[in-house]
Design a protein around this motif. Structure first.
Motif, mmCIF file in Angstrom:
data_model
loop_
_atom_site.group_PDB
_atom_site.id
_atom_site.type_symbol
_atom_site.label_atom_id
_atom_site.label_comp_id
_atom_site.label_asym_id
_atom_site.label_seq_id
_atom_site.Cartn_x
_atom_site.Cartn_y
_atom_site.Cartn_z
ATOM 1 N N GLU A 155 -3.067 -44.462 51.341
ATOM 2 C CA GLU A 155 -3.100 -43.285 50.607
ATOM 3 C C GLU A 155 -3.627 -43.093 49.214
ATOM 4 O OE1 GLU A 155 1.115 -40.904 49.832
ATOM 5 O OE2 GLU A 155 0.693 -41.640 47.729
ATOM 6 N N VAL A 156 -4.354 -41.918 48.656
ATOM 7 C CA VAL A 156 -4.815 -42.103 47.511
ATOM 8 C C VAL A 156 -4.293 -41.056 46.729
ATOM 9 C CG1 VAL A 156 -7.163 -43.439 48.027
ATOM 10 C CG2 VAL A 156 -6.945 -40.785 47.947
ATOM 11 N N ARG A 157 -4.092 -41.211 45.306
ATOM 12 C CA ARG A 157 -3.770 -40.019 44.574
ATOM 13 C C ARG A 157 -4.804 -39.261 43.881
ATOM 14 N NH1 ARG A 157 1.743 -42.232 41.467
ATOM 15 N NH2 ARG A 157 2.482 -43.707 43.319
ATOM 16 N N LEU A 158 -5.136 -38.040 44.156
ATOM 17 C CA LEU A 158 -6.170 -37.351 43.260
ATOM 18 C C LEU A 158 -5.434 -36.593 42.338
ATOM 19 C CD1 LEU A 158 -8.780 -35.956 43.547
ATOM 20 C CD2 LEU A 158 -7.741 -34.085 44.830
ATOM 21 N N CYS A 159 -6.023 -37.051 40.900
ATOM 22 C CA CYS A 159 -5.269 -36.695 39.883
ATOM 23 C C CYS A 159 -6.360 -35.807 38.927
ATOM 24 C CB CYS A 159 -4.709 -37.885 38.952
ATOM 25 S SG CYS A 159 -3.447 -38.788 39.889
ATOM 26 N N SER B 197 -3.502 -22.729 37.985
ATOM 27 C CA SER B 197 -3.688 -23.543 36.718
ATOM 28 C C SER B 197 -2.971 -24.899 36.678
ATOM 29 C CB SER B 197 -3.147 -22.776 35.496
ATOM 30 O OG SER B 197 -3.998 -21.419 35.594
ATOM 31 N N VAL B 198 -3.573 -25.926 36.103
ATOM 32 C CA VAL B 198 -3.087 -27.340 36.031
ATOM 33 C C VAL B 198 -2.541 -27.296 34.679
ATOM 34 C CG1 VAL B 198 -3.572 -29.555 35.968
ATOM 35 C CG2 VAL B 198 -4.784 -28.108 37.678
ATOM 36 N N PRO B 199 -1.150 -27.319 34.583
ATOM 37 C CA PRO B 199 -0.523 -27.226 32.874
ATOM 38 C C PRO B 199 -0.727 -28.749 32.318
ATOM 39 C CG PRO B 199 1.356 -27.325 34.618
ATOM 40 C CD PRO B 199 0.001 -27.201 35.371
ATOM 41 N N LEU C 256 -0.977 -35.278 38.779
ATOM 42 C CA LEU C 256 -1.060 -35.665 40.098
ATOM 43 C C LEU C 256 -1.489 -33.986 41.023
ATOM 44 C CD1 LEU C 256 -1.290 -37.346 42.638
ATOM 45 C CD2 LEU C 256 1.377 -36.765 42.926
ATOM 46 N N LEU C 257 -2.582 -33.951 41.483
ATOM 47 C CA LEU C 257 -3.118 -32.546 42.200
ATOM 48 C C LEU C 257 -2.743 -32.693 43.628
ATOM 49 C CD1 LEU C 257 -6.642 -32.294 40.813
ATOM 50 C CD2 LEU C 257 -4.346 -30.977 39.978
ATOM 51 N N ALA C 258 -2.990 -33.969 44.294
ATOM 52 C CA ALA C 258 -2.915 -34.054 45.718
ATOM 53 C C ALA C 258 -2.772 -35.575 46.152
ATOM 54 C CB ALA C 258 -4.065 -33.542 46.478
ATOM 55 N N LYS C 259 -2.188 -35.784 47.421
ATOM 56 C CA LYS C 259 -1.880 -37.101 47.877
ATOM 57 C C LYS C 259 -2.931 -36.822 49.203
ATOM 58 C CE LYS C 259 2.303 -37.582 48.242
ATOM 59 N NZ LYS C 259 3.678 -37.856 48.164
ATOM 60 N N LEU C 260 -4.006 -37.693 49.486
ATOM 61 C CA LEU C 260 -4.645 -37.786 50.722
ATOM 62 C C LEU C 260 -4.517 -39.069 51.402
ATOM 63 C CD1 LEU C 260 -8.330 -36.702 49.155
ATOM 64 C CD2 LEU C 260 -6.269 -35.166 50.006
ATOM 65 N N ILE C 261 -4.139 -38.951 52.631
ATOM 66 C CA ILE C 261 -3.288 -39.918 53.438
ATOM 67 C C ILE C 261 -4.181 -40.075 54.758
ATOM 68 C CG2 ILE C 261 -1.491 -41.364 54.058
ATOM 69 C CD1 ILE C 261 -0.861 -37.873 52.182
ATOM 70 N N ALA C 262 -4.560 -41.193 55.216
ATOM 71 C CA ALA C 262 -5.228 -41.402 56.387
ATOM 72 C C ALA C 262 -4.596 -42.579 57.214
ATOM 73 C CB ALA C 262 -6.836 -41.947 56.196
ATOM 74 N N TRP C 263 -4.658 -42.185 58.524
ATOM 75 C CA TRP C 263 -3.999 -43.244 59.398
ATOM 76 C C TRP C 263 -4.960 -43.582 60.311
ATOM 77 C CZ3 TRP C 263 -3.889 -43.521 64.697
ATOM 78 C CH2 TRP C 263 -2.779 -44.666 65.248
ATOM 79 N N GLY C 264 -4.931 -44.995 60.928
ATOM 80 C CA GLY C 264 -5.573 -45.681 61.824
ATOM 81 C C GLY C 264 -5.139 -46.566 62.663
ATOM 82 N N GLU C 265 -5.820 -46.845 63.839
ATOM 83 C CA GLU C 265 -5.470 -48.001 64.620
ATOM 84 C C GLU C 265 -5.416 -49.170 63.848
ATOM 85 O OE1 GLU C 265 -3.714 -47.791 67.429
ATOM 86 O OE2 GLU C 265 -4.452 -45.798 68.314
#
Length: 664
Positions: A336-340, A378-380, A386-395
């Motif tokens: 996971e990465v934190r998009l800020c 709007s971003v206060p 924190l805007l979003a969390k992008l999470i990737a799964w793999g084998e």
């Protein structure tokens, strides 16, 4: 199970709880401040209740306002999310007094683990190893300075009541200790209302490994494996993954058992996280226990296939844990990465304002996106970035890493700066790929990762093609799409000779780059940049632009809002089109004054009128979006005016300091 719950939080965690509750047939009530009246979590919930003005102290941290909203809406329980009141024992007790279920641990457990100094003494009794340090209750500055010699350097000054990296300072030598203590006390008092500090030895080269624990009211306690959160900046997590790579089965078993013992020592109930430092020699030490769900819980969900919010709801409703320890599944790897909303190139200055475009990757197999924002929101400035969390799964880990890099390539935030380029660069490093990182790694390589790189000519061509194609489409649309009409031509026109046009681009570091366009008889352009030239040819589909340039044919994602362009392809960069018809600001005047980059509170004013300063000297410290931001002199000079005093709240663009140029 509950019929209705209130979510005492905002952003992506509120949206996340709403999604789980809806799947379980539970109605949700969102709460909001005036700054969040149109926020995504408000739009998604079944009902919404206003708490108060934008400042958190008057809204999300206002216990009586939250309790009142729950009672008025008929909620039976309150989910606190993370942050704000999630680890507030007083709030948990107040819920019980009002006949509401607090979806979290008992207040006694929150108190036991909330004070880091007391928590360390408690877990020692449960045979959990702790980092050597000094944690005498109520120690003053002199006692801390005296004890530091025994702890040894480097060391950490930490807020006893803290979390999330706030109130924490690393000190490498005695001469920096006094300033670190003062800064940690100030930040801790502002964040937690408590300036009690402790000292811990800084374990060089350590990794941050935490264990997800769960307990119910029936005496059952277990763990859901571990996560690695070692990629950090200023003790704030940036990248998280599960399971922790390069751990032996012996280490995993020992850490999991220690985490469960720590939870049992305080009579824990619900979701919690026990955090450890893993030293290079394999030894591990208790850091703290977060008595709530963590931001990074999705990586645990992806490798176990479990919904931790559902577990929280069921445990709070009195049900036993759904599985036993031996039945917890684990498969594959998740990152996971934190998009800020922050600008790494400008010292991680928080981004505020309208999200003209928020482009996020599509969810799908092995791809998950958690967000509290959409395009147009709007971003206060009052809350975290924190805007979003992008999470990737793999084998395996490498598949998860590659998948996450692909997701980041589809991500952009036009209108508000973000750390997306930094996240891409972190994941692409050889150190991260080979698991050579640790808690101090990012700080050591950060300058190189955030350094501006000149835009390739191919990137300038992609932006220029998008600009000119947009102009041509607008011109055609404005004249009935009649390509035969001379008025449908968007570019320059001259009779008898080729028309020329210079397109000027400015990068984030304020450097300018020019592309000269020469009109052709077919309505297209030839381009020239430095010593290179060629025809400006390209094509576009819904999401991408493909152009032919010096590097051959390349495909770029190009997002645009007005004159702001964001590009992702062989290079990630932001460009601003300098419209020759737009008025230019007076650069010389701007150079002589510093303005507030966003609304905030002045927590330190280090200069006064008439004082001579040198480039790099500290001028002020501005607290905004839960972080302190040091504002330093951009050049030598004499202070002409100071726009506020310590404790003042300043709006965005307010003049903080003006200079008289240094005479030579």
């Amino acid at each position: 199970m509950f019929n209705t719950i209130l979510i005492a939080n905002r952003g992506e965690i509120a949206c996340r709880v709403i999604a789980t509750a809806r799947r379980l047939g539970i109605r949700t009530v969102a709460v909001y401040s005036d700054a969040d009246a149109g926020a995504r979590h408000v739009r998604l919930a079944d009902r919404a209740q206003r708490l108060g003005p934008a400042p958190a102290a008057q809204s999300y941290l206002n216990i009586e306002a939250v309790i009142g909203a729950a009672l008025a809406s008929g909620a039976q329980a309150i989910h606190p999310g993370y942050g704000f009141l999630a680890e507030n024992a007083q709030f948990a007790r107040r819920c019980a007094q009002a006949g509401l279920v607090f979806i979290g641990p008992p207040p006694e457990a929150i108190e036991a683990m909330g004070a880091k100094d007391a928590a360390k003494r408690l877990v020692v009794q449960a045979e959990v190893p702790v980092v050597p340090g000094f944690d005498a209750p109520g120690a003053d500055d002199a006692q801390l300075i005296k004890a530091a010699g025994g702890v040894g350097y480097p060391l950490l000054v930490k807020a006893a009541a803290g979390g999330g990296g706030r109130g924490m300072r690393r000190v490498d030598a005695p001469d920096g200790l006094a300033d670190a203590i003062a800064g940690a006390r100030r930040e801790s008092l502002a964040a937690f209302g408590d300036d009690t500090l402790l000292l811990e030895r800084y374990v060089t080269g350590a990794r941050h490994v935490e264990v997800q624990v769960f307990a119910d009211a029936h005496g059952n306690a277990l763990h859901l494996f571990e996560r690695d959160c070692s990629v950090q900046r200023r003790h704030q997590k940036v990248v998280e993954e599960a399971p922790a790579p390069s751990l032996s089965d012996t280490q995993r078993t020992a850490m999991g058992a220690a985490a469960v013992r720590a939870a049992q020592a305080v009579g824990y109930r619900g979701a919690g996280t026990v955090e450890f430092l893993l030293a290079p020699d394999g030894a591990f030490y208790f850091l703290e226990m977060n008595t709530r769900l963590q931001v990074e819980h999705p990586v645990t969900e992806l490798v176990t296939g479990l919904d931790l919010v559902e577990w929280q709801l069921r445990v709070a409703a009195g049900e036993p844990l759904p599985l036993a320890q031996a039945d917890i599944p684990r498969r594959g790897h998740a990152i996971e990465v934190r998009l800020c909303a922050e600008d790494p190139a400008r010292g991680f200055l928080p981004g505020v304002g309208r999200l003209d475009t928020l482009a996020l990757p599509a969810a799908g197999p092995g791809r998950r996106v958690d967000t509290g924002f959409e395009t147009g929101d709007s971003v206060p400035s009052h809350y975290d970035s924190l805007l979003a969390k992008l999470i990737a799964w793999g084998e395996d880990r490498e598949q998860a890493r590659a998948r996450l890099l692909a997701m980041l390539a589809e991500t952009a935030t036009v209108g508000v700066a973000s750390n997306v380029a930094l996240l891409e660069r972190i994941l692409a490093t050889d150190d991260f790929a080979a698991v050579q990182h640790h808690t101090g790694w990012l700080e050591g390589v950060l300058d190189g990762l955030v350094a501006a790189t000149p835009p390739a000519v191919d990137a300038l061509l992609a932006a220029t093609w998008r600009l000119t194609s947009d102009e041509q489409a607008a011109a055609l649309s404005g004249h009935g799409n009649d390509r035969a009409s001379p008025w449908s031509l968007a570019g320059p026109f001259r009779v008898g000779v080729p028309a020329r046009r210079t397109v000027l681009w400015q990068t984030a570091d304020q450097t300018q780059h020019a592309i000269t366009l020469t009109g052709r008889n077919d309505g297209g352009y030839d381009w020239q940049c430095d010593d290179l030239d060629g025809p400006l040819d390209g094509r576009r589909d819904e999401a991408t632009v493909t152009v032919d340039g010096p590097a051959g044919q390349q495909t770029w994602r190009v997002w645009r809002s007005g004159g702001s362009f964001e590009l992702a392809g062989p290079q990630r960069l932001r460009l601003h089109y300098l419209d020759p018809l737009a008025a230019e600001a007076g650069e010389e005047e701007a150079e002589l004054r510093l303005t507030a980059p966003l609304p905030g509170k002045l927590v330190q004013v280090a200069v006064q009128v008439g004082q001579q300063v040198a480039k790099g000297d500290l001028l002020l410290v501005l607290e905004a979006m839960k972080m302190e931001h040091r504002i330093v002199a951009p050049h030598d000079g004499v202070i002409e005016s100071v726009g506020g005093a310590t404790g003042d709240f300043v709006p965005a663009a307010a003049v903080l300091v003006s200079f008289v140029p240094q005479e030579t």
